[in-house]
Scaffold this motif. Structure first.
Motif, PDB file in Angstrom:
ATOM      1  N   PHE A  56     -73.982  35.439  68.526  1.00  0.00           N
ATOM      2  CA  PHE A  56     -72.988  36.395  68.034  1.00  0.00           C
ATOM      3  C   PHE A  56     -71.590  35.850  68.342  1.00  0.00           C
ATOM      4  N   SER A  57     -70.627  36.271  67.585  1.00  0.00           N
ATOM      5  CA  SER A  57     -69.222  35.878  67.798  1.00  0.00           C
ATOM      6  C   SER A  57     -68.978  34.376  67.697  1.00  0.00           C
ATOM      7  N   CYS A  58     -69.922  33.644  67.104  1.00  0.00           N
ATOM      8  CA  CYS A  58     -69.708  32.207  66.886  1.00  0.00           C
ATOM      9  C   CYS A  58     -69.737  31.872  65.401  1.00  0.00           C
ATOM     10  N   SER A  91     -61.112  39.504  54.732  1.00  0.00           N
ATOM     11  CA  SER A  91     -60.480  40.204  55.848  1.00  0.00           C
ATOM     12  C   SER A  91     -60.180  39.336  57.054  1.00  0.00           C
ATOM     13  N   ARG A  92     -60.716  38.122  57.118  1.00  0.00           N
ATOM     14  CA  ARG A  92     -60.437  37.283  58.278  1.00  0.00           C
ATOM     15  C   ARG A  92     -59.518  36.152  57.830  1.00  0.00           C
ATOM     16  N   ALA A  93     -58.633  35.717  58.713  1.00  0.00           N
ATOM     17  CA  ALA A  93     -57.670  34.699  58.285  1.00  0.00           C
ATOM     18  C   ALA A  93     -57.592  33.540  59.266  1.00  0.00           C
ATOM     19  N   ARG A 106     -72.141  41.852  78.744  1.00  0.00           N
ATOM     20  CA  ARG A 106     -70.823  41.759  79.371  1.00  0.00           C
ATOM     21  C   ARG A 106     -69.711  42.100  78.373  1.00  0.00           C
ATOM     22  N   PHE A 107     -69.857  41.596  77.151  1.00  0.00           N
ATOM     23  CA  PHE A 107     -68.840  41.842  76.114  1.00  0.00           C
ATOM     24  C   PHE A 107     -68.778  43.341  75.788  1.00  0.00           C
ATOM     25  N   LYS A 108     -69.955  43.924  75.558  1.00  0.00           N
ATOM     26  CA  LYS A 108     -69.992  45.337  75.152  1.00  0.00           C
ATOM     27  C   LYS A 108     -69.459  46.254  76.241  1.00  0.00           C
ATOM     28  N   MET A 160     -62.429  48.470  73.633  1.00  0.00           N
ATOM     29  CA  MET A 160     -61.196  48.712  72.869  1.00  0.00           C
ATOM     30  C   MET A 160     -61.316  48.126  71.454  1.00  0.00           C
ATOM     31  N   LEU A 161     -61.851  46.899  71.386  1.00  0.00           N
ATOM     32  CA  LEU A 161     -61.974  46.249  70.072  1.00  0.00           C
ATOM     33  C   LEU A 161     -62.883  47.052  69.154  1.00  0.00           C
ATOM     34  N   ARG A 162     -63.962  47.573  69.733  1.00  0.00           N
ATOM     35  CA  ARG A 162     -64.899  48.361  68.933  1.00  0.00           C
ATOM     36  C   ARG A 162     -64.227  49.637  68.409  1.00  0.00           C
ATOM     37  N   ASP A 217     -65.638  46.560  60.656  1.00  0.00           N
ATOM     38  CA  ASP A 217     -65.680  45.356  59.831  1.00  0.00           C
ATOM     39  C   ASP A 217     -65.458  44.149  60.750  1.00  0.00           C
ATOM     40  N   GLY A 218     -66.035  43.013  60.411  1.00  0.00           N
ATOM     41  CA  GLY A 218     -65.791  41.852  61.266  1.00  0.00           C
ATOM     42  C   GLY A 218     -66.657  40.675  60.905  1.00  0.00           C
ATOM     43  N   CYS A 219     -66.775  39.760  61.850  1.00  0.00           N
ATOM     44  CA  CYS A 219     -67.479  38.507  61.588  1.00  0.00           C
ATOM     45  C   CYS A 219     -68.990  38.731  61.566  1.00  0.00           C
ATOM     46  N   LEU A 220     -69.654  37.882  60.802  1.00  0.00           N
ATOM     47  CA  LEU A 220     -71.103  37.982  60.661  1.00  0.00           C
ATOM     48  C   LEU A 220     -71.775  37.887  62.031  1.00  0.00           C
ATOM     49  N   PRO A 274     -71.499  42.154  67.146  1.00  0.00           N
ATOM     50  CA  PRO A 274     -71.826  43.566  67.352  1.00  0.00           C
ATOM     51  C   PRO A 274     -70.584  44.424  67.602  1.00  0.00           C
ATOM     52  N   ILE A 275     -69.478  43.787  67.918  1.00  0.00           N
ATOM     53  CA  ILE A 275     -68.263  44.544  68.229  1.00  0.00           C
ATOM     54  C   ILE A 275     -67.533  44.945  66.954  1.00  0.00           C
ATOM     55  N   LYS A 276     -67.365  43.995  66.074  1.00  0.00           N
ATOM     56  CA  LYS A 276     -66.645  44.206  64.809  1.00  0.00           C
ATOM     57  C   LYS A 276     -65.277  44.840  65.064  1.00  0.00           C
ATOM     58  N   CYS A 277     -64.351  43.989  65.498  1.00  0.00           N
ATOM     59  CA  CYS A 277     -63.021  44.483  65.864  1.00  0.00           C
ATOM     60  C   CYS A 277     -62.190  44.868  64.643  1.00  0.00           C
ATOM     61  N   GLY A 278     -62.597  44.419  63.462  1.00  0.00           N
ATOM     62  CA  GLY A 278     -61.872  44.807  62.256  1.00  0.00           C
ATOM     63  C   GLY A 278     -62.272  46.208  61.818  1.00  0.00           C
ATOM     64  N   MET A 318     -66.148  29.733  69.432  1.00  0.00           N
ATOM     65  CA  MET A 318     -66.478  31.095  69.856  1.00  0.00           C
ATOM     66  C   MET A 318     -65.225  31.970  69.837  1.00  0.00           C
ATOM     67  N   CYS A 319     -65.413  33.214  69.455  1.00  0.00           N
ATOM     68  CA  CYS A 319     -64.305  34.167  69.426  1.00  0.00           C
ATOM     69  C   CYS A 319     -63.679  34.264  70.825  1.00  0.00           C
ATOM     70  N   VAL A 320     -62.360  34.171  70.899  1.00  0.00           N
ATOM     71  CA  VAL A 320     -61.691  34.168  72.203  1.00  0.00           C
ATOM     72  C   VAL A 320     -61.728  35.533  72.884  1.00  0.00           C
ATOM     73  N   PHE A 321     -62.133  36.556  72.143  1.00  0.00           N
ATOM     74  CA  PHE A 321     -62.201  37.876  72.782  1.00  0.00           C
ATOM     75  C   PHE A 321     -63.443  38.021  73.661  1.00  0.00           C
ATOM     76  N   VAL A 322     -64.411  37.130  73.483  1.00  0.00           N
ATOM     77  CA  VAL A 322     -65.637  37.214  74.287  1.00  0.00           C
ATOM     78  C   VAL A 322     -65.288  36.848  75.734  1.00  0.00           C
TER      79      VAL A 322
HETATM   80  S1  SF4 Z   1     -64.633  40.511  68.155  1.00  0.00           S
HETATM   81 FE1  SF4 Z   1     -63.685  40.522  66.123  1.00  0.00          FE
HETATM   82  S2  SF4 Z   1     -62.856  38.409  65.812  1.00  0.00           S
HETATM   83 FE2  SF4 Z   1     -64.334  38.368  67.525  1.00  0.00          FE
HETATM   84  S3  SF4 Z   1     -66.268  37.775  66.545  1.00  0.00           S
HETATM   85 FE3  SF4 Z   1     -66.224  40.034  66.660  1.00  0.00          FE
HETATM   86  S4  SF4 Z   1     -65.386  40.684  64.678  1.00  0.00           S
HETATM   87 FE4  SF4 Z   1     -64.928  38.492  64.892  1.00  0.00          FE
END
Ligand code: SF4
Length: 573
Positions: free
Chosen positions: A69-71, A176-178, A224-226, A233-235, A282-285, A288-292, A485-489
Motif C-alpha cells: 500500500f502507499s507505493c 487527481s494526483r500531480a 502504525r499508519f492507520k 487526519m489524512l483520512r 479518493d487517492g492512490c491505488l 487505505p487512507i486515501k488522503c484525497g 513510498m508515500c512520504v506520509f507513511v
Molecule cells: S496517503 Fe494520500 S498520497 Fe499517500 S498513498 Fe495514500 S492517497 Fe496517496
C-alpha cells in the motif's frame, strides 16, 4: 521485486527498446529517484538544455510498487527547466502500478516529436500515437479523450501550461494526483508529448521472497499508519487539516512571507471544506487512507485542495475564501500547473505591486485577478508570460535581489524556516531546490524522532545541531523516493528494513538503508555540481529571513551556522 526491464521510447525515431539494468544498480539504489539519477548521470542529462531533445524524461517505479500500500507512486525525473538542476517529482494514482504490472520497472522517453503525440504502453512495448486532437485541451479533457480510445488506462497528462512551456508546469495523473514540482510537465511539453497512457494488465506480479515476513511487515506498517495522528487526519480531512496548526506554529506563510498572522486559517482549512462539500474519499491505488477527497461543489465534482495549495493560494495571497481556493485548485490542475510555484509567483507579483517596485496590476486579496492570472500564465498572455518563468527569473529580469522566494529556482513551499529552524539548511541544500518533502524537517521539529540515526530536535528555534540532523534526515528520507513510498507513511527504519528484506530476500539492514539514502543523496548532488547548480546555490533569500510576528515569535534561523555544521558533517569544505 523488479520486473528487471525498463522501456525506452524515442519520440524522434519512434524506436522502442528494452533496457535491462544491472542487478547491482537496483541493489545499490533500490529504485525510483535512486535508479533514475544514475541513469541520468550516465546519459549526461546535466549537460542538456532542459527543453532540448537531449533531456530525457525518466519515470521509475520501486520494488514495492504494485504490492505494498502507499507505493503506487512513480518518480518523474529530468533536468529541471525551472532550476536547471536535478528535477524530480512523484505522483500517486494508478500509473506506477499499471506500469509495473505491464512488466516495466520504468520508462525512458527520449528525443522530441515534431508533432503532438502521446505514448501508449502495454506489456508488448510502446506505441507513439498522434495527439494533434488533444493539443490545447486541459488535463481533464485529455484524460477523458484518451480513455475513450484506450479503455482502462492510467494517464499522465499535461495541460496548456506544459504545452506553453510554463517552467513550473506539472503532470496530472489520473485526474487527481500531480507530479507537481520542478516543471516535469514543461519537459513533456518541450517534447510535444501530451500524455502517457499505461494499459491495465497483469503481465508481472511481484512475488516477495519471504511472503510471511512481507505480510507481517506490511501489516505492522499499515497498523502504525492507520493509528497515527497523521493517518487519522489524512483520512478525515486530508493534508489541509494542518492549516490551523500551521498558523499556530507560525508555519503558515502569510502575505508573501512578510507576515506571521493570517487570522482566518479556519476559513481556508480543509475542516471547513470537508464539512460542507465532502462526497467521497479518493487517492492512490491500494492506499487505505486515501488522503484525497472528492467534493460536491456547486453540483460538480471537484478535488479537495492540499495543504500546500490552501496556503499558497490562500494565506500567501491573502485570499480567505475556501470556495475560491477550490476553484483555483481545479483551474491549476486543469491547466497543469504546480500550485506552489504558481502561488508563490503570483504572491511575488502582488508584493512587488504593493511595495511600488513594479506594478503587475494585482494586489493581495484580489481573488478574481489571481484566477485570471493563472490562465494568463498557462497561456503566456500579457504579464503571464513573465510570471510563467518563475520567481528567480522575474527577479533577474527586474534586477532585484533577495525578494524572489526560491532556492535553486524552486519556489519555497508552505513551511516556514522561521517556525522550524532546520528548514533553513534543509531548503538551502535540498537537491531539487526549496522543498519540504524529501527531508520532512518540519515533522522532526514537531516531535518526530528517528532515534536509530540520532535524528531528534528538542527545540524548534534552536540552530545548533540542526545542520547535522538535517543531513541525517536527508539521507534517511531518500529511501522514500527510491521505494517510491508515500512520504506520509510514518515508517520507521526497522519497518522499511523488514519490508525490503522480505521482498527481495537481501539483507537490507537499518544501517544499509541509511547508506543507500546517503549514496543516493550524493548522486543527486553530483548531478547538481555537474549541472553548475552546486554549493553557490546553497542559500536562502532575504525575504524569508526577516522576523515576523505570530507563532514563530520573531525567530530567524542562523543559516550560516547551520550550513557550517552541515558541510562539516558531510565532510565538504
Ligand atoms: S496517503 Fe494520500 S498520497 Fe499517500 S498513498 Fe495514500 S492517497 Fe496517496
Amino acid at each position: 521485486m523488479y520486473a528487471g526491464k525498463i522501456l525506452r521510447v524515442n519520440l524522434e525515431s519512434r524506436e522502442v527498446k528494452v533496457f535491462e539494468p544491472e542487478k547491482s544498480l537496483y541493489e545499490e539504489f533500490v529504485g525510483g529517484g535512486g535508479v533514475a539519477v544514475n541513469l541520468h548521470l550516465k546519459m549526461e542529462s546535466y549537460k542538456a538544455e532542459p527543453f532540448s531533445k537531449e533531456n530525457p524524461l525518466i519515470i521509475m517505479t520501486g520494488p514495492l510498487t504494485a504490492s505494498a500500500f502507499s507505493c503506487s507512486r512513480a518518480q518523474f525525473t529530468a533536468r529541471s527547466p525551472l532550476t536547471y538542476a536535478w528535477g524530480e517529482s512523484s505522483s500517486g494514482g494508478k500509473f506506477a502500478t499499471y506500469l509495473k504490472r505491464a512488466g516495466w520497472d520504468g520508462l525512458i522517453v527520449e528525443g522530441k516529436s515534431d508533432k503532438p503525440v502521446y505514448v501508449y504502453v502495454d506489456s508488448s512495448g510502446a506505441e507513439v500515437k498522434d495527439a494533434s486532437f488533444l493539443w490545447g485541451k486541459t488535463t481533464y479533457e485529455t484524460q477523458e479523450e484518451i480513455k475513450k480510445d484506450e479503455g482502462d488506462v492510467s494517464v499522465a497528462a499535461i495541460g496548456p501550461a506544459g504545452e506553453n512551456l510554463v517552467r513550473y508546469a506539472c503532470i496530472l495523473v489520473d485526474n487527481s494526483r500531480a507530479a507537481g514540482r520542478t516543471g516535469m510537465g514543461a519537459v513533456m511539453g518541450s517534447k510535444n508529448l501530451k500524455a502517457i497512457a499505461i494499459a491495465k494488465e497483469e503481465k508481472f506480479t511481484p512475488e516477495p521472497k519471504n511472503i510471511e515476513e512481507y505480510r507481517k511487515a506490511m501489516n505492522d506498517l499499515l497498523t502504525r499508519f492507520k493509528e497515527s495522528f497523521m493517518g487519522k487526519m489524512l483520512r478525515e480531512v486530508g493534508t489541509g487539516g494542518y492549516v490551523e496548526s500551521a498558523e499556530m506554529f507560525g508555519d503558515l506563510p502569510v502575505r508573501y512571507f512578510t507576515r506571521g498572522v493570517f487570522g482566518k486559517a479556519d476559513k481556508i482549512s480543509s475542516n471547513y471544506i470537508v464539512e460542507r462539500y465532502f462526497e467521497k474519499h479518493d487517492g492512490c491505488l491500494g492506499c487505505p487512507i486515501k488522503c484525497g477527497k472528492v467534493l460536491n461543489y456547486k453540483g460538480e465534482k471537484y478535488h479537495l485542495p492540499e495543504y500546500e495549495t490552501l496556503a499558497s493560494y490562500g494565506s500567501l495571497l491573502m485570499i480567505d475564501s475556501a470556495e475560491v481556493l477550490i476553484e483555483m485548485n481545479h483551474l491549476a490542475n486543469s491547466l497543469g500547473m504546480d500550485t506552489i510555484s504558481s502561488g508563490v509567483t503570483i504572491g511575488m507579483a502582488m508584493y512587488l505591486t504593493e511595495e511600488g517596485i513594479k506594478d503587475f496590476g494585482i494586489k493581495f486579496g484580489e481573488a478574481e485577478k489571481a484566477k485570471q492570472l493563472l490562465e494568463d500564465i498557462a497561456y503566456r498572455r500579457g504579464i503571464g508570460d513573465l510570471l510563467a518563468e518563475g520567481t528567480m527569473r522575474i527577479e533577474e529580469k527586474l534586477g532585484l535581489e533577495g525578494i524572489a522566494a526560491h532556492v535553486r529556482g524552486l519556489e519555497i513551499p508552505m513551511h516556514d524556516p522561521r517556525a522550524f529552524s532546520s528548514l533553513a539548511v534543509a531548503y538551502a541544500t535540498n537537491n531539487r531546490g526549496a522543498c519540504h518533502l524529501p527531508h520532512q524537517m518540519y515533522n522532526v521539529e514537531m516531535g518526530m524522532k528517528i532515534k536509530e540515526y540520532g535524528i531528534v530536535s528538542e527545540d524548534r528555534f534552536e540552530n545548533k545541531g540542526k545542520g547535522i540532523i538535517t543531513a541525517k534526515m536527508q539521507n534517511y528520507a531518500e529511501i522514500f523516493n527510491s521505494l517510491v513510498m508515500c512520504v506520509f507513511v510514518p515508517a520507521k527504519p526497522k519497518q522499511i528494513s523488514a519490508l525490503l528484506s522480505s521482498a527481495t530476500g537481501l539483507d537490507y539492514s537499518v544501517e544499509r538503508i541509511y547508506e543507500i539514502g546517503e549514496r543516493t543523496f550524493l548522486k543527486k548532488r553530483e548531478f547538481n555540481e555537474l549541472a553548475g547548480r552546486g554549493k553557490e546555490y546553497d542559500k536562502l533569500p532575504k525575504i524569508i529571513l526577516q522576523p515576523v510576528e505570530g507563532g514563530s515569535e520573531g525567530n530567524v534561523p542562523d543559516i550560516e551556522l547551520q550550513l557550517k555544521e552541515y558541510y562539516e558533517f558531510r565532510g565538504w569544505n
